[in-house]
Design an enzyme around this catalytic site. Structure first.
Site, PDB file in Angstrom:
ATOM      1  N   GLU A  32      51.802  42.018   3.041  1.00  0.00           N
ATOM      2  CA  GLU A  32      51.464  42.371   4.405  1.00  0.00           C
ATOM      3  C   GLU A  32      50.057  42.938   4.529  1.00  0.00           C
ATOM      4  O   GLU A  32      49.307  42.583   5.417  1.00  0.00           O
ATOM      5  CB  GLU A  32      52.472  43.413   4.871  1.00  0.00           C
ATOM      6  CG  GLU A  32      52.062  44.119   6.121  1.00  0.00           C
ATOM      7  CD  GLU A  32      53.031  43.833   7.220  1.00  0.00           C
ATOM      8  OE1 GLU A  32      54.224  43.849   6.916  1.00  0.00           O
ATOM      9  OE2 GLU A  32      52.589  43.598   8.343  1.00  0.00           O
ATOM     10  N   ASP A  33      49.692  43.842   3.629  1.00  0.00           N
ATOM     11  CA  ASP A  33      48.476  44.620   3.828  1.00  0.00           C
ATOM     12  C   ASP A  33      47.292  44.231   2.944  1.00  0.00           C
ATOM     13  O   ASP A  33      46.212  44.752   3.120  1.00  0.00           O
ATOM     14  CB  ASP A  33      48.763  46.111   3.565  1.00  0.00           C
ATOM     15  CG  ASP A  33      49.833  46.665   4.488  1.00  0.00           C
ATOM     16  OD1 ASP A  33      50.086  46.004   5.518  1.00  0.00           O
ATOM     17  OD2 ASP A  33      50.397  47.706   4.183  1.00  0.00           O
TER      18      ASP A  33
END
Ligand code: MN
Length: 756
Positions: free
Chosen positions: A107-108
């Site tokens: 996700e990051d």
């Protein structure tokens, strides 16, 4: 952006306040956490596992290397903590640990799912993918959110570890919520009580469920939380003394049996105590079950039941049990796996005490839930309760898409996250239904055809209506008729998602048939005035008459709810209808008046949000906020900004589902305007009590009374008073004064606009 990202927003090290370790110290700190994770994992490590965990740790360390949490800590400490919760508190193994370490990387950071698949294989990549999807759920608009929520549930039914790791992630975020901004805290805490705590409960993770609820309450109801925590601490000594007195005779008896056992008193959670105070409208001192006694037996598996019942009989020899409070989850475990025997007995000093009896194995399941219960990929022949549950979820998800997404979430909650009851078919087959289910829900659970034609039921051979609420242990026989079909009012009493969906589908089908006539009629009418029966014209009419869909328009025409007489007054250009502009509808009178009155006297709310302009707003009717209350603004469709109390009964639902429409608001000081609020008073009926009350309100405090109703009976009176106050301080002063009157037992603020 996703909520998880918000929770763990990155900042640069220079912004940090509390956290100031040197890079060297930080490195040591990280390694310390990593080593203790490996230590916890040791008994589960097989050959080669240690290396896999090391690689996962390295990938996470590299990916999050420059990131920090809001608190200033290195970001890596978060996945490490989540992994630790998975191992220590949920009892998950090596593969879950790897997933937990990697859960925020895709996700990051630049790490891709493909990277993970190459390194660890399909199984782990799939779980990490599931975890990545869930992060996106809560912050998008509602219908999107419901879609995403369905996706999670599908992953959940694929591999429950996704939800378990997600719960660990949420738990760590809740434990570290302090460093977030106030409005984020409210939103995250709301989501937590709305979705995650019930999920934890459903997975049988009682410890985690309780902690999530307590932590949420700390942010949503800080005053009540602190108050109860303080009172619990103050009464601790007295409580321990009582528990010892209660336990002493039991201990002696148990020692005589030669059983291996542990016995202790356990305080109930702050959240559950608070729920009791609210639900039963009692004070802290009046909540009788502030603790429960727990007896844990170390029994061989073939003697578990027998020993539990023996202990039960010993307890009830010593203390008198309350007959309606025996809960036997030994013979019929809850669907989340919980097994135990609960009873409530009359202890010393005339106090009711709850006693929970279970074995070590049962206790393990109660604490670690699903993970302790569910044997991953190990051939388990008996049909597992969780499998049954997942099967039911799959069935509902496979049904027609529900158009109302918020209802979908609500239905899901009532169908799958609440407590369930067990009922029987005439042949003795067990069906599990959510609490509150009716005979009709049961009929739909048997088969949709049975549900659709259900006209009544027999419960224990007695005839009951289809709306009859079932209780655990009921045996039900459904009576059907071929002439019966679902009707609108059925939706008023069914609770299961399956029944609701089937009824709605059937109603829609009926409506479609009726609407055919309307369609035909409209076609002729349009042609008669020289306009085309075209999509554009139909949509024009739908918009003008404010229907939600074409179907609704046709249906209204067919049922004569809409008269098309006016159609000849519209102008027609070419073959197109030219409609007059729709009239602007005003919001409800009172809201409008209130708004006018308030804006006249200068705004007493400062709105912090996108802009600091004065904004038109109105006060929510569900909680009647007054200055001094903690409030938030909610951008509603149609009514502009609505101000709710943060402890409004609707608040968690609003914040959890429509977080993007919540704005932070704050009262400005203004002593000129008074606000209508309500109180409920309960007390002993006594001559002159009304006099005393009104004397305090209008005589001593000079507060205006808007309405006062008193009902009395059996020597008790109950009254509701509506008064105009300036702010919370004034209201609190009033409550304190009223409470101090002789004979008054309780004074409560009225939440809902129920007292007329
Ligand atoms: Mn996370």
């Amino acid at each position: 952006m996703a909520v998880e990202q918000n929770i763990t927003e990155t900042t640069t090290a220079s912004n940090t306040l509390k956290y100031n370790l040197t890079p060297e110290q930080e490195k040591k700190e990280i390694l310390r956490h990593y080593r203790s994770l490996l230590r916890s994992l040791r008994p589960k490590l097989k050959k080669g596992d240690r290396e896999l965990v090391r690689i996962a740790f390295k990938i996470a360390a590299e990916a999050h290397k420059t990131m920090r949490r809001k608190s200033g800590e290195p970001y890596l400490l978060h996945p490490l903590a989540v992994a630790m919760i998975c191992v220590e508190e949920i009892g998950l193994g090596v593969r879950s640990t790897i997933c937990a370490l990697l859960h925020d990387t895709v996700e990051d950071t630049d790490v891709t799912l493909n990277d993970i698949q190459v390194e660890f294989g399909e199984e782990i990549a799939k779980i990490v993918d599931g975890l990545t999807k869930i992060s996106n759920v809560m912050d998008t608009n509602t219908s999107q959110q419901a879609e995403n929520f369905k996706k999670i549930l599908l992953t959940l039914t694929d591999d429950p570890r996704v939800i378990l790791i997600k719960l660990a992630d949420r738990l760590h975020n809740m434990r570290t919520l302090d460093s977030m901004k106030k409005e984020k805290q409210l939103k995250i805490a709301s989501e937590t009580v709305w979705v995650y705590a019930p999920l934890a409960h459903r997975m049988g993770l009682y410890g985690i469920k309780t902690e999530l609820e307590d932590l949420s309450m700390k942010y949503l109801e800080p005053e009540a939380y602190k108050d109860i925590a303080k009172k619990l601490a103050e009464t601790k000594r007295e409580r321990s003394r009582y528990i010892n007195e209660f336990i002493r005779p039991l201990k002696e008896k148990l020692e005589g049996t030669g059983f291996n056992f542990e016995i202790y008193g356990r305080p109930k959670s702050i959240h559950s105590i608070w729920n009791k105070i609210k639900k039963k409208s009692v004070t802290f001192e009046e909540v009788y079950d502030l603790f429960a006694i727990r007896i844990i037996l170390d029994a061989p598996s073939e003697q578990e039941k027998e020993q539990c019942w023996k202990v039960y009989s010993m307890i009830t020899d010593a203390y008198n049990p309350s007959p309606e409070r025996l809960r036997d989850w030994l013979s019929n475990p809850k669907s989340n796996g919980y097994e135990a025997l609960h009873t409530t007995v009359m202890g010393p000093q005339g106090k009711w005490v709850e006693v929970q009896i279970r074995t070590k194995r049962m206790n393990e399941i109660a604490e670690r839930g699903l993970a302790a219960h569910y044997k991953y990929k190990e051939g388990h022949s008996e049909e597992d309760r969780f499998d049954k549950w997942f099967g039911q979820i799959r069935e509902v998800l496979a049904q027609e898409d529900n158009d109302d997404s918020v209802n979908f979430l609500q239905d899901f909650k009532t169908s799958f996250l609440t407590e369930e009851i067990y009922v029987y078919t005439p042949k003795g087959e067990v069906k599990m239904l959510p609490k509150g289910s009716t005979a009709l829900d049961f009929a739909f659970a048997v088969h949709s055809e049975v549900g659709s034609h259900c006209i009544g039921a027999k419960v224990h051979h007695k005839l009951v209506p289809i709306s009859h609420k079932l209780r655990s242990g009921d045996q039900i026989e459904i009576i059907t008729s071929s002439k019966q079909k679902p009707s609108e009012d059925w939706l008023g009493f069914v609770v299961t998602a399956k029944a609701k969906n089937k009824i709605k589908d059937s109603l829609k089908e009926d409506k479609r048939k009726v609407a055919e006539d309307g369609k035909y009629f409209l076609q002729r009418k349009l042609e008669a005035v020289g306009a085309a029966y075209s999509q554009a014209n139909i949509e024009e009419l739908v918009g003008f008459y404010k229907y939600n869909s074409q179907l609704d328009l046709f249906f209204a025409i067919a049922t004569k709810a809409l008269d098309l007489k006016e159609i000849k007054d519209f102008s027609i250009i070419g073959d197109r209808l030219e409609l007059p502009k729709p009239k602007v509808t005003t919001t409800s009178e009172t809201v409008f008046d209130q708004q006018k009155q308030l804006s006249k006297k200068d705004s007493e709310l400062i709105i912090f949000g996108e802009s600091s302009d004065k904004i038109m707003y109105s006060l929510a009717k569900c909680c009647n906020p007054i200055p001094g209350d903690a409030v938030f603004g909610f951008v509603s469709t149609g009514k502009g900004l609505m101000i709710h109390r943060t402890n409004c009964p609707n608040a968690t639902q609003l914040m959890a589902n429509y977080g993007h429409r919540v704005v932070k608001t704050k009262w400005a000081k203004n002593k000129e305007i008074s606000f209508l609020t309500g109180l409920r008073i309960i007390g002993v009926d006594d001559v002159g009590v009304i006099n005393k009350i009104t004397n305090v309100i209008s005589g001593e405090l000079k507060i205006n009374i808007a309405a006062l109703t008193i009902e009395s009976g059996d020597g008790i009176f109950q009254g509701t008073i509506k008064v105009f106050v300036h702010d919370k301080e004034e209201l609190e002063e009033l409550v304190t004064r009223l409470k101090s009157l002789y004979g008054i037992q309780n004074v409560d603020r009225l939440d809902m606009d129920t007292a007329k």
